[in-house]
Design a protein around this motif. Structure first.
Motif, PDB file in Angstrom:
ATOM      1  N   GLY A 182     -14.979  18.572 -37.131  1.00 54.40           N
ATOM      2  CA  GLY A 182     -13.643  18.266 -36.606  1.00 54.40           C
ATOM      3  C   GLY A 182     -13.671  17.601 -35.252  1.00 54.40           C
ATOM      4  O   GLY A 182     -12.940  16.655 -34.990  1.00 54.40           O
ATOM      5  N   CYS A 183     -14.542  18.092 -34.357  1.00 51.65           N
ATOM      6  CA  CYS A 183     -14.631  17.539 -33.011  1.00 51.65           C
ATOM      7  C   CYS A 183     -16.051  17.704 -32.485  1.00 51.65           C
ATOM      8  O   CYS A 183     -16.674  18.746 -32.685  1.00 51.65           O
ATOM      9  CB  CYS A 183     -13.647  18.235 -32.066  1.00 51.65           C
ATOM     10  SG  CYS A 183     -13.648  17.602 -30.373  1.00 51.65           S
ATOM     11  N   SER A 184     -16.550  16.677 -31.823  1.00 49.69           N
ATOM     12  CA  SER A 184     -17.849  16.734 -31.177  1.00 49.69           C
ATOM     13  C   SER A 184     -17.778  15.907 -29.899  1.00 49.69           C
ATOM     14  O   SER A 184     -17.032  14.928 -29.829  1.00 49.69           O
ATOM     15  CB  SER A 184     -18.944  16.197 -32.101  1.00 49.69           C
ATOM     16  OG  SER A 184     -20.229  16.353 -31.526  1.00 49.69           O
ATOM     17  N   ILE A 185     -18.547  16.329 -28.876  1.00 51.30           N
ATOM     18  CA  ILE A 185     -18.429  15.695 -27.563  1.00 51.30           C
ATOM     19  C   ILE A 185     -19.808  15.342 -27.020  1.00 51.30           C
ATOM     20  O   ILE A 185     -20.733  16.153 -27.064  1.00 51.30           O
ATOM     21  CB  ILE A 185     -17.701  16.618 -26.563  1.00 51.30           C
ATOM     22  CG1 ILE A 185     -16.331  17.022 -27.125  1.00 51.30           C
ATOM     23  CG2 ILE A 185     -17.541  15.929 -25.219  1.00 51.30           C
ATOM     24  CD1 ILE A 185     -15.521  17.929 -26.206  1.00 51.30           C
TER      25      ILE A 185
ATOM     26  N   ILE B  32      -8.339  23.958 -29.699  1.00 54.74           N
ATOM     27  CA  ILE B  32      -7.678  23.385 -30.862  1.00 54.74           C
ATOM     28  C   ILE B  32      -8.592  23.343 -32.088  1.00 54.74           C
ATOM     29  O   ILE B  32      -8.156  23.566 -33.220  1.00 54.74           O
ATOM     30  CB  ILE B  32      -7.162  21.966 -30.528  1.00 54.74           C
ATOM     31  CG1 ILE B  32      -5.992  22.086 -29.537  1.00 54.74           C
ATOM     32  CG2 ILE B  32      -6.732  21.210 -31.773  1.00 54.74           C
ATOM     33  CD1 ILE B  32      -5.493  20.786 -28.977  1.00 54.74           C
ATOM     34  N   PHE B  33      -9.892  23.127 -31.864  1.00 52.40           N
ATOM     35  CA  PHE B  33     -10.795  22.935 -33.007  1.00 52.40           C
ATOM     36  C   PHE B  33     -11.666  24.145 -33.313  1.00 52.40           C
ATOM     37  O   PHE B  33     -12.331  24.179 -34.353  1.00 52.40           O
ATOM     38  CB  PHE B  33     -11.687  21.711 -32.775  1.00 52.40           C
ATOM     39  CG  PHE B  33     -10.929  20.416 -32.863  1.00 52.40           C
ATOM     40  CD1 PHE B  33     -10.647  19.852 -34.108  1.00 52.40           C
ATOM     41  CD2 PHE B  33     -10.461  19.778 -31.730  1.00 52.40           C
ATOM     42  CE1 PHE B  33      -9.932  18.661 -34.202  1.00 52.40           C
ATOM     43  CE2 PHE B  33      -9.746  18.593 -31.812  1.00 52.40           C
ATOM     44  CZ  PHE B  33      -9.492  18.034 -33.049  1.00 52.40           C
ATOM     45  N   ASP B  34     -11.734  25.140 -32.439  1.00 52.18           N
ATOM     46  CA  ASP B  34     -12.509  26.341 -32.739  1.00 52.18           C
ATOM     47  C   ASP B  34     -11.646  27.449 -33.332  1.00 52.18           C
ATOM     48  O   ASP B  34     -10.451  27.489 -33.104  1.00 52.18           O
ATOM     49  CB  ASP B  34     -13.197  26.836 -31.476  1.00 52.18           C
ATOM     50  CG  ASP B  34     -14.536  26.152 -31.264  1.00 52.18           C
ATOM     51  OD1 ASP B  34     -14.870  25.267 -32.059  1.00 52.18           O
ATOM     52  OD2 ASP B  34     -15.235  26.504 -30.286  1.00 52.18           O
TER      53      ASP B  34
ATOM     54  N   MET C 145     -15.271  23.982 -35.310  1.00 55.25           N
ATOM     55  CA  MET C 145     -16.400  24.223 -34.403  1.00 55.25           C
ATOM     56  C   MET C 145     -16.665  22.980 -33.558  1.00 55.25           C
ATOM     57  O   MET C 145     -16.599  21.851 -34.049  1.00 55.25           O
ATOM     58  CB  MET C 145     -17.653  24.575 -35.199  1.00 55.25           C
ATOM     59  CG  MET C 145     -18.877  24.833 -34.333  1.00 55.25           C
ATOM     60  SD  MET C 145     -20.324  25.236 -35.340  1.00 55.25           S
ATOM     61  CE  MET C 145     -21.558  25.384 -34.061  1.00 55.25           C
ATOM     62  N   LEU C 146     -16.966  23.179 -32.291  1.00 58.49           N
ATOM     63  CA  LEU C 146     -17.261  22.107 -31.365  1.00 58.49           C
ATOM     64  C   LEU C 146     -18.774  21.936 -31.247  1.00 58.49           C
ATOM     65  O   LEU C 146     -19.509  22.913 -31.134  1.00 58.49           O
ATOM     66  CB  LEU C 146     -16.682  22.469 -29.996  1.00 58.49           C
ATOM     67  CG  LEU C 146     -16.605  21.406 -28.917  1.00 58.49           C
ATOM     68  CD1 LEU C 146     -15.631  20.312 -29.314  1.00 58.49           C
ATOM     69  CD2 LEU C 146     -16.165  22.051 -27.612  1.00 58.49           C
ATOM     70  N   THR C 147     -19.259  20.686 -31.314  1.00 58.09           N
ATOM     71  CA  THR C 147     -20.672  20.406 -31.055  1.00 58.09           C
ATOM     72  C   THR C 147     -20.772  19.482 -29.850  1.00 58.09           C
ATOM     73  O   THR C 147     -19.883  18.692 -29.576  1.00 58.09           O
ATOM     74  CB  THR C 147     -21.349  19.752 -32.272  1.00 58.09           C
ATOM     75  OG1 THR C 147     -20.507  18.713 -32.779  1.00 58.09           O
ATOM     76  CG2 THR C 147     -21.595  20.759 -33.361  1.00 58.09           C
TER      77      THR C 147
ATOM     78  N   PRO D 210     -11.102  13.457 -37.623  1.00 59.33           N
ATOM     79  CA  PRO D 210     -12.255  13.856 -36.819  1.00 59.33           C
ATOM     80  C   PRO D 210     -12.265  13.052 -35.523  1.00 59.33           C
ATOM     81  O   PRO D 210     -11.947  11.859 -35.525  1.00 59.33           O
ATOM     82  CB  PRO D 210     -13.454  13.492 -37.697  1.00 59.33           C
ATOM     83  CG  PRO D 210     -12.899  13.300 -39.073  1.00 59.33           C
ATOM     84  CD  PRO D 210     -11.487  12.849 -38.910  1.00 59.33           C
ATOM     85  N   VAL D 211     -12.655  13.697 -34.438  1.00 60.30           N
ATOM     86  CA  VAL D 211     -12.652  13.007 -33.148  1.00 60.30           C
ATOM     87  C   VAL D 211     -13.981  13.216 -32.440  1.00 60.30           C
ATOM     88  O   VAL D 211     -14.455  14.344 -32.295  1.00 60.30           O
ATOM     89  CB  VAL D 211     -11.464  13.454 -32.266  1.00 60.30           C
ATOM     90  CG1 VAL D 211     -11.431  14.962 -32.069  1.00 60.30           C
ATOM     91  CG2 VAL D 211     -11.483  12.729 -30.917  1.00 60.30           C
ATOM     92  N   ALA D 212     -14.590  12.111 -32.020  1.00 61.08           N
ATOM     93  CA  ALA D 212     -15.833  12.127 -31.244  1.00 61.08           C
ATOM     94  C   ALA D 212     -15.499  11.681 -29.830  1.00 61.08           C
ATOM     95  O   ALA D 212     -14.900  10.619 -29.636  1.00 61.08           O
ATOM     96  CB  ALA D 212     -16.869  11.198 -31.867  1.00 61.08           C
TER      97      ALA D 212
END
Length: 300
Positions: free
Chosen positions: A109-112, A298-300, A1-3, A268-270
């Protein structure tokens, strides 16, 4: 899931002369929702960062000067923005956005962060439109709270992350990697753990080959357990300041390469937005939205 981190204050405090390049911070969330890349429930709105977290990286004296509007004219000129309390509030929100960005990345996993990448800020001064170094503060937060031990900072903005490199030059738990224009700002480059200076006019294929090779080498050499990704779109051939010749498709492939690298290595990537100064605002917004699109695929 992307946040996704966002606040309306990322845009409001800026004087009129700076509003055009900064309008992207308002338009990106709208475009993401319009294209159904994210839902409103995936957006979080950070409050200003706590003093204790900021001063883990920045000096007490410098932060006090920011808060009391005591910067000299010379210091203000180096930053490039008129100094006022709204701008300081904005920067503190961006910094806390990147702290929470990192925490959500660990969870999802990923947040932006729809802002951030203020990599020209040093521990004791600001430069190049950067007052506080959001990635450095967030990195420090992870290390201080023992949430991660080996943090890789992948800085692909066209300008070297000089402030970030200087802050972490003696920190073994952080690896700073910067691919940037050799002939671009800043004139004086700091020494990152790995610097890849790029010639003017470099195109997609050689750029992507360099990136892939160095990421794989860093993974073997450093073995990170977390990634901060500075995803500036000032590498585009349309950018007024960039001097490189990367296509919009090449920029998207760059993002895909980084996200796949993180996924394969379970990192994990921010992400922070970084720069973008194309003549047409739509080119800037579309390139940034493409970063989210690649992350979501890729992350959803």
């Amino acid at each position: 899931m992307l946040t996704v981190a966002w606040r309306s204050e990322y845009i409001q405090p800026l004087p009129d002369g700076h509003r055009f390049p900064m309008l992207k911070y308002e338009l990106i969330p709208e475009q993401l929702i319009r294209e159904s890349i994210i839902r409103e429930s995936q957006i979080f709105k950070p409050e200003p960062a706590k003093r204790i977290d900021i001063t883990a990286v920045h000096s007490e004296e410098y932060l006090t000067k920011l808060e009391t509007l005591a910067l000299s004219r010379s210091e203000e000129r180096k930053i490039g923005f008129p100094h006022d309390e709204r701008l300081v509030f904005r920067e503190k929100c961006i910094v806390n956005g990147s702290i929470y960005n990192a925490l959500y990345a660990i969870e999802n996993g990923c947040s932006i962060n729809v802002a951030g990448g203020t990599h020209h800020a040093y521990s004791d001064r600001g430069e190049g439109f950067c007052l506080l170094n959001d990635i450095a503060v967030a990195t420090s937060y992870l290390l201080r709270h023992r949430l991660r031990e080996r943090v890789l900072i992948v800085d692909l903005d066209v300008h070297q992350g000089n402030g970030t490199a200087a802050i972490f030059k003696n920190e073994p738990g952080v690896f700073t990697f910067s691919m940037h224009g050799a002939n671009n700002y800043p004139l004086h480059k700091e020494q990152s753990d790995l610097d890849v200076p790029l010639p003017d006019g470099i195109t997609d294929e050689p750029y992507l080959k360099l990136l892939e090779r160095h990421l794989n080498e860093i993974a073997e050499r450093f073995q990170p357990d977390f990634v901060f990704y500075q995803s500036g779109v000032d590498i585009l051939h349309t950018d007024k300041l960039g001097r490189l010749a990367i296509s919009a498709h090449g920029c998207a492939l760059r993002d895909r390469l980084v996200f796949r690298f993180c996924k394969i290595h379970r990192l994990p990537v921010a992400v922070s937005m970084g720069g973008g100064y194309s003549q047409r605002l739509s080119d800037i917004v579309n390139a940034h939205v493409s970063t989210y699109r690649e992350a979501a695929s890729i992350f959803d």
